[in-house]
Design a protein around this motif. Structure first.
Motif, mmCIF file in Angstrom:
data_model
loop_
_atom_site.group_PDB
_atom_site.id
_atom_site.type_symbol
_atom_site.label_atom_id
_atom_site.label_comp_id
_atom_site.label_asym_id
_atom_site.label_seq_id
_atom_site.Cartn_x
_atom_site.Cartn_y
_atom_site.Cartn_z
ATOM 1 N N PHE A 48 -6.700 -3.282 -2.618
ATOM 2 C CA PHE A 48 -7.421 -4.502 -2.979
ATOM 3 C C PHE A 48 -8.470 -4.181 -4.056
ATOM 4 C CE2 PHE A 48 -10.774 -7.670 -1.867
ATOM 5 C CZ PHE A 48 -10.018 -8.830 -1.965
ATOM 6 N N ASP A 49 -9.204 -3.098 -3.846
ATOM 7 C CA ASP A 49 -10.231 -2.683 -4.825
ATOM 8 C C ASP A 49 -9.590 -2.327 -6.171
ATOM 9 O OD1 ASP A 49 -12.046 -2.943 -2.805
ATOM 10 O OD2 ASP A 49 -12.300 -0.798 -2.447
ATOM 11 N N SER A 50 -8.506 -1.562 -6.137
ATOM 12 C CA SER A 50 -7.861 -1.105 -7.383
ATOM 13 C C SER A 50 -7.496 -2.303 -8.258
ATOM 14 C CB SER A 50 -6.587 -0.309 -7.090
ATOM 15 O OG SER A 50 -6.905 0.915 -6.507
ATOM 16 N N TRP A 88 -10.612 -10.434 3.298
ATOM 17 C CA TRP A 88 -9.900 -10.058 2.086
ATOM 18 C C TRP A 88 -8.522 -10.717 2.080
ATOM 19 C CZ3 TRP A 88 -12.099 -5.946 5.159
ATOM 20 C CH2 TRP A 88 -13.451 -5.745 4.851
ATOM 21 N N GLN A 146 -12.249 -7.587 -12.688
ATOM 22 C CA GLN A 146 -13.688 -7.693 -12.938
ATOM 23 C C GLN A 146 -14.106 -7.102 -14.276
ATOM 24 O OE1 GLN A 146 -15.787 -7.257 -8.982
ATOM 25 N NE2 GLN A 146 -15.660 -9.417 -9.494
ATOM 26 N N THR A 152 -7.524 -1.904 1.876
ATOM 27 C CA THR A 152 -8.716 -2.355 1.138
ATOM 28 C C THR A 152 -8.882 -1.562 -0.162
ATOM 29 O OG1 THR A 152 -10.101 -0.937 2.511
ATOM 30 C CG2 THR A 152 -10.049 -3.265 3.094
ATOM 31 N N HIS A 153 -8.370 -0.343 -0.189
ATOM 32 C CA HIS A 153 -8.444 0.444 -1.423
ATOM 33 C C HIS A 153 -7.510 -0.130 -2.491
ATOM 34 C CE1 HIS A 153 -7.808 4.052 -4.046
ATOM 35 N NE2 HIS A 153 -9.114 3.966 -4.006
ATOM 36 N N THR A 163 0.853 -1.189 0.000
ATOM 37 C CA THR A 163 0.000 0.000 0.000
ATOM 38 C C THR A 163 0.885 1.233 0.000
ATOM 39 O OG1 THR A 163 -1.637 -1.229 1.243
ATOM 40 C CG2 THR A 163 -1.804 1.182 1.334
ATOM 41 N N ASP A 204 -2.889 3.277 -2.128
ATOM 42 C CA ASP A 204 -3.138 2.715 -3.457
ATOM 43 C C ASP A 204 -2.008 1.769 -3.864
ATOM 44 O OD1 ASP A 204 -4.491 2.308 -5.913
ATOM 45 O OD2 ASP A 204 -5.236 4.363 -5.848
ATOM 46 N N ASN A 226 -8.758 -5.413 -8.012
ATOM 47 C CA ASN A 226 -9.958 -6.174 -8.398
ATOM 48 C C ASN A 226 -10.753 -5.503 -9.515
ATOM 49 O OD1 ASN A 226 -10.186 -8.717 -6.985
ATOM 50 N ND2 ASN A 226 -10.130 -7.491 -5.121
ATOM 51 N N HIS A 227 -10.663 -4.184 -9.636
ATOM 52 C CA HIS A 227 -11.358 -3.517 -10.745
ATOM 53 C C HIS A 227 -10.863 -4.053 -12.080
ATOM 54 C CE1 HIS A 227 -12.315 0.103 -7.975
ATOM 55 N NE2 HIS A 227 -13.322 -0.750 -8.029
#
Ligand SMILES: Cc1cc2nc3c(=O)[nH]c(=O)nc-3n(C[C@H](O)[C@H](O)[C@H](O)COP(=O)(O)O)c2cc1C
Length: 206
Positions: free
Chosen positions: A134-136, A154, A142, A131-132, A87, A91, A138-139
């Motif tokens: 993780f989201d970046s 997570w 997906q 978690t952000h 991180t 990010d 996963n975008h």
């Protein structure tokens, strides 16, 4: 089956590497072929929006020689892809962002070349923002029609200094669970594909 891990950390032997390698070790025990690469620390450029990948459709980024095309080739040959990042200001690292943008766009421009593969994000963080990250990651999975397995809490490891990830017992257990989940899912998907081919999502990039 084959799993590829790509690490966005510039730190060799660092926490992201420890976490990723725990997942790889678990998959190796389940009989998978494993490959580990580190893009962090390499002089990787961001996407130049030249759109050559859309025009040429040759499964390559036009920026040559900076490791992204090598990663992309390895990604194409893998059944499961782990993208790991520490991180940095809540990010992914700049190198991981360059890989996501460039490999992700080339894949979309080439009839969804990553679709139907398993994708998992693995993240090291000291205190906040994991978690952000993780989201970046996963975008990218997906929007690419990849299959993202769930896991426990997570896929994060709490760590600051090199090696601290080993002290996060729960985080390390999560990596083992993630590996077991990917092994199960890979087998289930291979069996399903014998009967029904994966529904490819052709994307018209605008
Ligand atoms: C430039 C920089 C920015 C960072 N920003 C954050 C942050 O926003 N949140 C956090 O929890 N840790 C942050 N950290 C700490 C790292 O995420 C942490 O040390 C991590 O374990 C490093 O993983 P590595 O050993 O794989 O490089 C930062 C570290 C650096 C060098």
């Amino acid at each position: 089956m084959k799993v590829l891990a790509i690490n966005g950390s510039p730190r060799a032997g660092g926490n992201t590497e420890i976490l990723l390698k725990k997942v790889l070790e678990t998959l190796e025990d389940a009989g998978w072929e494993t490959e580990y690469r580190r893009i962090g620390g390499k002089p990787v450029h961001g996407c130049r929006a030249c759109m050559q990948c859309v025009k040429q459709k040759n499964k390559k980024c036009m920026i040559e020689g900076d490791f992204v095309n090598e990663c992309l080739q390895a990604m194409e040959s893998a059944d499961a892809i782990l993208l790991g990042s520490p991180t940095y200001f809540a990010d992914v690292t700049a190198e991981m962002k360059a890989l996501i943008d460039r490999a992700g766009f080339v894949a979309l421009a080439n009839d969804g070349m990553l679709s139907g593969k398993i994708g998992s994000a693995v993240v090291a963080f000291r205190r906040a923002g994991g978690t952000h990250v993780f989201d970046s990651i996963n975008h990218m999975f997906q929007i690419s029609s990849m299959i993202v397995p769930g896991s426990l809490y997570w896929n994060l490891g709490v760590a600051l200094d090199r090696g601290d990830a080993l002290k996060d017992e729960e985080g390390m257990e999560n990596m083992v669970h993630l590996g077991q989940t990917i092994a199960w899912l890979g087998k289930a998907m291979a069996n399903a594909a014998k009967e029904t081919p994966f529904p490819l999502a052709m994307v018209e990039l605008r």
